[in-house]
Scaffold this motif. Structure first.
Motif, mmCIF file in Angstrom:
data_model
loop_
_atom_site.group_PDB
_atom_site.id
_atom_site.type_symbol
_atom_site.label_atom_id
_atom_site.label_comp_id
_atom_site.label_asym_id
_atom_site.label_seq_id
_atom_site.Cartn_x
_atom_site.Cartn_y
_atom_site.Cartn_z
ATOM 1 N N TYR A 1 -53.632 -15.644 15.527
ATOM 2 C CA TYR A 1 -53.483 -15.018 16.857
ATOM 3 C C TYR A 1 -53.125 -13.565 16.626
ATOM 4 C CZ TYR A 1 -50.648 -13.220 20.708
ATOM 5 O OH TYR A 1 -50.085 -12.396 21.650
ATOM 6 N N THR B 1 -48.786 -15.522 33.346
ATOM 7 C CA THR B 1 -48.613 -15.409 34.802
ATOM 8 C C THR B 1 -49.923 -15.134 35.540
ATOM 9 O OG1 THR B 1 -46.346 -14.581 34.532
ATOM 10 C CG2 THR B 1 -47.395 -14.166 36.638
ATOM 11 N N GLY C 1 -54.806 -15.829 27.361
ATOM 12 C CA GLY C 1 -53.913 -15.210 28.349
ATOM 13 C C GLY C 1 -52.456 -15.584 28.244
ATOM 14 N N SER C 2 -52.093 -16.354 27.184
ATOM 15 C CA SER C 2 -50.676 -16.663 26.966
ATOM 16 C C SER C 2 -50.360 -16.511 25.482
ATOM 17 C CB SER C 2 -50.353 -18.097 27.402
ATOM 18 O OG SER C 2 -49.096 -18.501 26.874
ATOM 19 N N PHE D 1 -55.467 -8.665 24.670
ATOM 20 C CA PHE D 1 -55.625 -7.216 24.865
ATOM 21 C C PHE D 1 -54.437 -6.617 25.615
ATOM 22 C CE2 PHE D 1 -59.891 -6.004 23.449
ATOM 23 C CZ PHE D 1 -60.421 -7.246 23.154
ATOM 24 N N ASP E 1 -52.101 -6.801 35.374
ATOM 25 C CA ASP E 1 -50.869 -7.594 35.335
ATOM 26 C C ASP E 1 -50.451 -8.007 36.736
ATOM 27 O OD1 ASP E 1 -47.434 -7.117 34.215
ATOM 28 O OD2 ASP E 1 -48.750 -8.870 34.143
HETATM 29 C C1 LIP Z 1 -48.832 -12.247 28.901
HETATM 30 C C2 LIP Z 1 -48.992 -12.497 27.413
HETATM 31 C C3 LIP Z 1 -50.439 -12.261 26.980
HETATM 32 C C4 LIP Z 1 -50.828 -10.843 27.267
HETATM 33 C C5 LIP Z 1 -50.689 -10.582 28.757
HETATM 34 C C6 LIP Z 1 -49.260 -10.863 29.255
HETATM 35 P P1 LIP Z 1 -47.005 -12.717 30.775
HETATM 36 O O1 LIP Z 1 -47.478 -12.428 29.243
HETATM 37 O O2 LIP Z 1 -48.628 -13.824 27.143
HETATM 38 O O3 LIP Z 1 -50.587 -12.495 25.603
HETATM 39 O O4 LIP Z 1 -52.147 -10.619 26.835
HETATM 40 O O5 LIP Z 1 -50.988 -9.230 29.003
HETATM 41 O O6 LIP Z 1 -48.400 -9.941 28.663
HETATM 42 O O7 LIP Z 1 -47.005 -11.367 31.426
HETATM 43 O O8 LIP Z 1 -47.990 -13.617 31.390
HETATM 44 O O9 LIP Z 1 -45.634 -13.294 30.645
#
Ligand code: LIP
Length: 262
Positions: free
Chosen positions: A208, A91, A191-192, A163, A41
């Motif tokens: 999803y 992010t 990733g989002s 994940f 993260d």
């Molecule tokens: C992200 C989520 C994503 C998850 C990432 C992260 P962020 O949110 O959109 O689905 O797998 O671990 O939590 O932190 O980019 O706002």
């Protein structure tokens, strides 16, 4: 909240999302200040700056409504209404100049002993795609009505999987992932969470699945899925504001559940 107020809330959210989207485009290729990072993260100074920008815009219209966001909370947290804000969802992508990240803003209203999302906005500044929804009305992408897919056979389906950020969620998801893979057309890990949900709503993905996502990752996108005729199945976990999500086009949840424990 009367429909005129909901419209005002939607418009204010769209304006705030566009303002942060502009900031994201301006900063995509620039060096970004990292506030905190762990192996799975990253939290940027821009996340904080973006949430402040959103809060300022929303407060001009609705000073009385509290905020629960990824970068902090303001106001009375048990109020009748609350904004749920993820200023930059995706992010880590954004930090690595991967242009797959979005702004997610939802308005929730108290219902029973919880809250229900009534307005949702997700904006991808890199494709200039704006998804909007008001509960009880259709979902829209750039003002055009959208609908979830009608695919019923898993071997024709694209399923997005996440994940999350912890060893626990990865350990839980991996066996399911291995069982899922041979049964579907393709898996996607983008990733989002917010955009995985809007892609289900738009018929790009058929489902999803992720466990351990936060409320602000999924509140707006979940409403958009429901207003597009899909199903936003979710279950709150023991940790406050953390959820397990199995969003889908409304036709394949039972098949996906049979694949294994989530
Ligand atoms: C992200 C989520 C994503 C998850 C990432 C992260 P962020 O949110 O959109 O689905 O797998 O671990 O939590 O932190 O980019 O706002």
């Amino acid at each position: 909240m009367k429909s005129a107020e909901q419209k005002r809330a939607l418009n204010a959210s769209v304006e705030a999302a566009h303002a942060v989207g502009k900031l994201m485009r301006q900063n995509l290729r620039l060096t970004k200040k990292v506030d905190v990072q762990s192996q799975h993260d990253i939290k940027l100074e821009l996340d904080v700056r973006s949430q402040k920008l959103i809060e300022k815009r929303l407060a001009t219209e609705f000073p009385e409504i509290s905020v629960l966001g990824e970068e902090g909370s303001t106001g009375e947290q048990e109020s009748e209404y609350r904004w749920i804000i993820d200023p930059i969802d995706g992010t880590v992508n954004f930090s690595y100049t991967i242009p797959h990240a979005c702004v997610s803003i939802a308005l929730q209203q108290k219902k029973g002993n919880g809250y229900q999302t009534t307005v949702g906005v997700v904006y991808d500044p890199f494709t200039d795609e704006l998804w909007t929804a008001v509960r009880g009305q259709p979902a829209f992408l750039n003002k055009k009505k959208i609908e979830a897919s009608k695919r019923k056979s898993l071997d024709q389906c694209i399923v997005s999987v996440g994940f999350s950020k912890s060893k626990e969620t990865m350990d839980k998801m991996l066996p399911y992932f291995n069982s899922l893979l041979p049964r579907i057309r393709k898996v996607r890990m983008m990733g989002s969470a917010a955009m995985a949900l809007t892609y289900v709503a738009s018929g790009r993905f058929d489902a999803y699945i992720e466990t351990g996502v936060q409320l602000w990752d999924i509140a707006a996108g979940g409403l958009i899925v429901e207003c597009a005729g899909g199903e936003f199945w979710n279950q709150e976990l023991a940790t406050q504001h953390k959820f397990k999500v199995l969003a889908n086009n409304g036709l394949i949840r039972k098949q996906l559940e049979k694949i294994g424990p989530l």
